[in-house]
Design a protein around this motif. Structure first.
Motif, PDB file in Angstrom:
ATOM      1  N   SER A  16       8.826  -5.900 -12.195  1.00 31.33           N
ATOM      2  CA  SER A  16      10.095  -5.339 -11.755  1.00 31.33           C
ATOM      3  C   SER A  16      10.650  -6.250 -10.670  1.00 31.33           C
ATOM      4  O   SER A  16       9.946  -7.108 -10.143  1.00 31.33           O
ATOM      5  N   TYR A  17      11.896  -6.058 -10.351  1.00 32.98           N
ATOM      6  CA  TYR A  17      12.590  -7.000  -9.489  1.00 32.98           C
ATOM      7  C   TYR A  17      13.306  -6.203  -8.414  1.00 32.98           C
ATOM      8  O   TYR A  17      14.031  -5.249  -8.717  1.00 32.98           O
ATOM      9  N   GLN A  18      13.069  -6.564  -7.166  1.00 31.03           N
ATOM     10  CA  GLN A  18      13.681  -5.816  -6.077  1.00 31.03           C
ATOM     11  C   GLN A  18      14.870  -6.601  -5.530  1.00 31.03           C
ATOM     12  O   GLN A  18      14.743  -7.777  -5.211  1.00 31.03           O
ATOM     13  N   LEU A  19      16.007  -5.917  -5.454  1.00 30.59           N
ATOM     14  CA  LEU A  19      17.209  -6.607  -4.976  1.00 30.59           C
ATOM     15  C   LEU A  19      17.121  -6.851  -3.485  1.00 30.59           C
ATOM     16  O   LEU A  19      16.651  -5.991  -2.731  1.00 30.59           O
ATOM     17  N   ASP A  20      17.583  -8.003  -3.071  1.00 31.34           N
ATOM     18  CA  ASP A  20      17.618  -8.280  -1.638  1.00 31.34           C
ATOM     19  C   ASP A  20      19.001  -7.942  -1.083  1.00 31.34           C
ATOM     20  O   ASP A  20      19.812  -7.301  -1.756  1.00 31.34           O
ATOM     21  N   GLY A  21      19.273  -8.381   0.121  1.00 32.50           N
ATOM     22  CA  GLY A  21      20.521  -7.976   0.786  1.00 32.50           C
ATOM     23  C   GLY A  21      21.725  -8.852   0.463  1.00 32.50           C
ATOM     24  O   GLY A  21      22.731  -8.791   1.179  1.00 32.50           O
ATOM     25  N   ALA A  22      21.644  -9.661  -0.590  1.00 28.26           N
ATOM     26  CA  ALA A  22      22.787 -10.525  -0.927  1.00 28.26           C
ATOM     27  C   ALA A  22      24.043  -9.672  -1.124  1.00 28.26           C
ATOM     28  O   ALA A  22      23.961  -8.598  -1.721  1.00 28.26           O
ATOM     29  N   PRO A  23      25.186 -10.152  -0.634  1.00 30.75           N
ATOM     30  CA  PRO A  23      26.395  -9.317  -0.699  1.00 30.75           C
ATOM     31  C   PRO A  23      27.070  -9.333  -2.072  1.00 30.75           C
ATOM     32  O   PRO A  23      26.730 -10.151  -2.927  1.00 30.75           O
ATOM     33  N   GLU A  24      28.012  -8.443  -2.228  1.00 31.20           N
ATOM     34  CA  GLU A  24      28.977  -8.385  -3.342  1.00 31.20           C
ATOM     35  C   GLU A  24      28.421  -8.107  -4.731  1.00 31.20           C
ATOM     36  O   GLU A  24      28.778  -7.147  -5.367  1.00 31.20           O
ATOM     37  N   PHE A  25      27.553  -8.988  -5.228  1.00 32.47           N
ATOM     38  CA  PHE A  25      27.150  -8.802  -6.634  1.00 32.47           C
ATOM     39  C   PHE A  25      25.838  -9.543  -6.931  1.00 32.47           C
ATOM     40  O   PHE A  25      25.381 -10.390  -6.153  1.00 32.47           O
ATOM     41  N   GLU A  26      25.274  -9.182  -8.044  1.00 34.04           N
ATOM     42  CA  GLU A  26      24.202  -9.998  -8.631  1.00 34.04           C
ATOM     43  C   GLU A  26      24.440  -9.949 -10.143  1.00 34.04           C
ATOM     44  O   GLU A  26      24.579  -8.862 -10.724  1.00 34.04           O
ATOM     45  N   ARG A  27      24.553 -11.112 -10.734  1.00 31.79           N
ATOM     46  CA  ARG A  27      24.812 -11.157 -12.180  1.00 31.79           C
ATOM     47  C   ARG A  27      23.586 -11.729 -12.884  1.00 31.79           C
ATOM     48  O   ARG A  27      23.075 -12.787 -12.497  1.00 31.79           O
ATOM     49  N   PHE A  28      23.129 -10.996 -13.899  1.00 27.22           N
ATOM     50  CA  PHE A  28      21.927 -11.413 -14.630  1.00 27.22           C
ATOM     51  C   PHE A  28      22.341 -12.018 -15.973  1.00 27.22           C
ATOM     52  O   PHE A  28      23.098 -11.397 -16.726  1.00 27.22           O
ATOM     53  N   PHE A  29      21.843 -13.201 -16.237  1.00 21.89           N
ATOM     54  CA  PHE A  29      22.156 -13.898 -17.484  1.00 21.89           C
ATOM     55  C   PHE A  29      20.898 -13.968 -18.350  1.00 21.89           C
ATOM     56  O   PHE A  29      19.838 -14.348 -17.860  1.00 21.89           O
ATOM     57  N   MET A  30      21.070 -13.611 -19.607  1.00 18.82           N
ATOM     58  CA  MET A  30      19.961 -13.770 -20.553  1.00 18.82           C
ATOM     59  C   MET A  30      20.405 -14.782 -21.596  1.00 18.82           C
ATOM     60  O   MET A  30      21.473 -14.644 -22.200  1.00 18.82           O
ATOM     61  N   LEU A  31      19.606 -15.814 -21.783  1.00 19.74           N
ATOM     62  CA  LEU A  31      19.896 -16.814 -22.804  1.00 19.74           C
ATOM     63  C   LEU A  31      18.817 -16.710 -23.885  1.00 19.74           C
ATOM     64  O   LEU A  31      17.656 -16.440 -23.574  1.00 19.74           O
ATOM     65  N   MET A  32      19.218 -16.896 -25.133  1.00 14.71           N
ATOM     66  CA  MET A  32      18.221 -16.897 -26.207  1.00 14.71           C
ATOM     67  C   MET A  32      18.540 -18.001 -27.200  1.00 14.71           C
ATOM     68  O   MET A  32      19.719 -18.301 -27.444  1.00 14.71           O
ATOM     69  N   ALA A  33      17.480 -18.574 -27.746  1.00 18.00           N
ATOM     70  CA  ALA A  33      17.674 -19.695 -28.663  1.00 18.00           C
ATOM     71  C   ALA A  33      16.543 -19.751 -29.684  1.00 18.00           C
ATOM     72  O   ALA A  33      15.520 -19.071 -29.524  1.00 18.00           O
ATOM     73  N   HIS A  34      16.770 -20.528 -30.708  1.00 17.18           N
ATOM     74  CA  HIS A  34      15.716 -20.706 -31.725  1.00 17.18           C
ATOM     75  C   HIS A  34      14.763 -21.838 -31.331  1.00 17.18           C
ATOM     76  O   HIS A  34      13.694 -21.974 -31.898  1.00 17.18           O
ATOM     77  N   GLU A  35      15.200 -22.648 -30.374  1.00 18.26           N
ATOM     78  CA  GLU A  35      14.377 -23.777 -29.912  1.00 18.26           C
ATOM     79  C   GLU A  35      14.060 -23.568 -28.428  1.00 18.26           C
ATOM     80  O   GLU A  35      14.795 -22.845 -27.743  1.00 18.26           O
ATOM     81  N   PRO A  36      13.012 -24.202 -27.905  1.00 17.88           N
ATOM     82  CA  PRO A  36      12.708 -24.058 -26.472  1.00 17.88           C
ATOM     83  C   PRO A  36      13.929 -24.408 -25.614  1.00 17.88           C
ATOM     84  O   PRO A  36      14.723 -25.284 -25.968  1.00 17.88           O
ATOM     85  N   ILE A  37      14.061 -23.697 -24.501  1.00 18.41           N
ATOM     86  CA  ILE A  37      15.232 -23.885 -23.636  1.00 18.41           C
ATOM     87  C   ILE A  37      14.879 -24.813 -22.474  1.00 18.41           C
ATOM     88  O   ILE A  37      13.810 -24.662 -21.852  1.00 18.41           O
ATOM     89  N   ASP A  38      15.775 -25.733 -22.194  1.00 17.62           N
ATOM     90  CA  ASP A  38      15.549 -26.667 -21.092  1.00 17.62           C
ATOM     91  C   ASP A  38      15.946 -25.982 -19.769  1.00 17.62           C
ATOM     92  O   ASP A  38      17.132 -25.867 -19.451  1.00 17.62           O
ATOM     93  N   LEU A  39      14.940 -25.501 -19.040  1.00 15.25           N
ATOM     94  CA  LEU A  39      15.215 -24.693 -17.839  1.00 15.25           C
ATOM     95  C   LEU A  39      15.875 -25.514 -16.739  1.00 15.25           C
ATOM     96  O   LEU A  39      16.701 -25.002 -15.990  1.00 15.25           O
TER      97      LEU A  39
END
Lengths: 270, 173
Positions: A207-230
């Motif tokens: 699980s993930y605990q939100l810190d005190g960063a202001p305004e927003f937090e946007r979560f991106f999920m990427l998916m692919a058929h090949e390994p992703i270059d992080l």
């Protein structure tokens, strides 16, 4: 039932004190107690002596070695069970396919009623319609709530992620927050594999605990058929995070040719 | 030796460091409940094996609290499995510990645990651990709540139910 006074400084608090993990207020309380209560001084002394005695009586590094061996043994056992389960799942899958072929194909050309049934069955599978999704859940007291795009969240909220991988094999999850900080949540590190766990619906194992960063937090999920270059993903994400408005609203692909979805959470401050 | 742990943002704890820092505390906690050094060393090992095995599902942002309650839980399991051998346990506290350790799945009586709870991989804190922290260790409710990462009202609810279950058990005796 025993009746404790519930006002003394607990053993755990003193343990945390000697580990220097108490908060400023807790430390001040304990230091005040040390000045006025000899039993507190005595208890701290006993803890320190006990640490010393433990080191004298037991070989700490030997115990750690045996812990390490036990962990490795457990890990081997788990892998063996997973392997066995994978085999059983595959066997069940093959059996199901054979069953469908055996039962339905002979009826395909028989009559209208069976054609209708076949049509419904085909719809019932609904495989073609599945698209990858990310679901976020928030723990609130003892309840767990699903939260959606634009939901309001607070510092310290605890989030859990679940994704539908559809037929994608690789994925990455990261966030950008109002401090322009980019955090990689899945996989664990830049060097780790981006291969997703098997199963169509998967809960991330933390699980993930939100810190005190202001305004927003946007979560991106990427998916692919090949390994992703992080490295490439995070470098693009860092560029995106430079402009907070764009980071909040951009629908542009982080990486071309990779499926992308995101959930934007609004931060509210108490 | 093992992979590092990712806890909250940016907090990384190296496993051997975790063991070296907390081994004595965990041992002491197990020994305090089990009153037997050999059993306590075994329990301590179990605690660290559990932590290292489940590292990706545990919130290690407050390691001392987590390890303390895991030590409590594992010690209770040992007490439960060895209660017949503990016939030398005669004090009121011993009796209470055996009673708490022997409680059948109190969780199920308190909450109908929704399937979504599994999502968090943090199963609801064992009511037995709460019982030991409050009834045996005498921690104030606020400290119990902090230790088990629950709200004070959540702990109160559990304690209310626990009290009635323990009293019912007294009545049955």
């Amino acid at each position: 039932m025993m009746n404790q006074s519930h006002t003394k400084i607990s053993d755990l608090m003193l343990e945390r004190f000697i580990l220097r993990e108490t908060s400023e207020i807790e430390t001040a309380d304990i230091e005040k107690a040390i000045k006025s209560d000899q039993t507190v001084v005595q208890r701290i002394r006993l803890l320190e002596q006990s640490n010393q005695q433990f080191s004298e009586k037991h070989n700490k590094s030997e115990i750690y070695k045996s812990v390490h061996n036990l962990v490795q043994e457990k890990s081997r056992q788990t892998k063996a069970v997973q392997k066995k389960n994978t085999f059983l799942h595959r066997a069940a899958y093959v059996f199901s396919i054979l069953l469908i072929i055996t039962v339905f194909i002979p009826f395909e050309f028989t009559d209208t009623e069976n054609e209708m049934f076949e049509h419904e069955t085909a719809n019932g599978i609904r495989l073609k319609g599945i698209t990858p999704e990310i679901h976020i859940y928030k723990k609130k007291d003892d309840d767990i709530l699903r939260i959606f795009d634009s939901s309001r969240v607070e510092e310290n909220d605890q989030l859990q992620f679940r994704y539908l991988r559809a037929n994608y094999r690789y994925g990455a999850l990261f966030s950008i927050d109002g401090n322009r900080q980019v955090t990689l949540l899945f996989p664990d590190s830049l060097n780790a594999s981006t291969e997703l766990a098997s199963g169509s619906i998967v809960d991330l194992p933390f699980s993930y605990q939100l810190d005190g960063a202001p305004e927003f937090e946007r979560f991106f999920m990427l998916m692919a058929h090949e390994p992703i270059d992080l490295n490439s993903v995070l470098s693009k994400a860092e560029s995106l995070s430079m402009d907070l408005n764009t980071a909040k609203s951009s629908q542009a692909a982080i990486i071309d040719g990779v499926f992308q979805t995101s959930v934007l959470l609004s931060k509210v401050h108490k | 030796m093992f992979n590092n742990y990712k806890t909250k943002k940016g907090v990384i704890i190296e496993p051997e460091q975790l063991y070296n820092r907390y081994a004595e505390m965990v041992f002491r906690r197990c020994n305090r409940l089990l009153k037997n050094e050999a059993l306590a060393v075994d329990a301590m090992q179990d605690v660290f094996v559990t932590v290292l095995t489940k590292k990706s599902t545990l919130d290690l942002s407050q390691p001392s609290s987590l390890l303390y309650r895991m030590a409590t839980n594992i010690s209770l399991n040992i007490i439960r499995s060895k209660k017949r051998e503990l016939n030398y346990w005669t004090s009121e506290e011993d009796a209470l510990l055996v009673k708490i350790a022997s409680l059948e799945d109190v969780e199920s009586q308190i909450h109908a645990i929704g399937i979504l709870n599994h999502l968090f991989k943090l199963s609801p804190e064992s009511s037995k651990t709460i019982a030991v922290l409050f009834f045996v260790d005498g921690l104030p409710i606020e400290e119990v709540a902090t230790t088990v990462s629950m709200s004070v009202s959540g702990v109160r609810k559990r304690l209310k139910k626990l009290r009635s279950v323990l009293q019912e058990l007294d009545g049955i005796k």
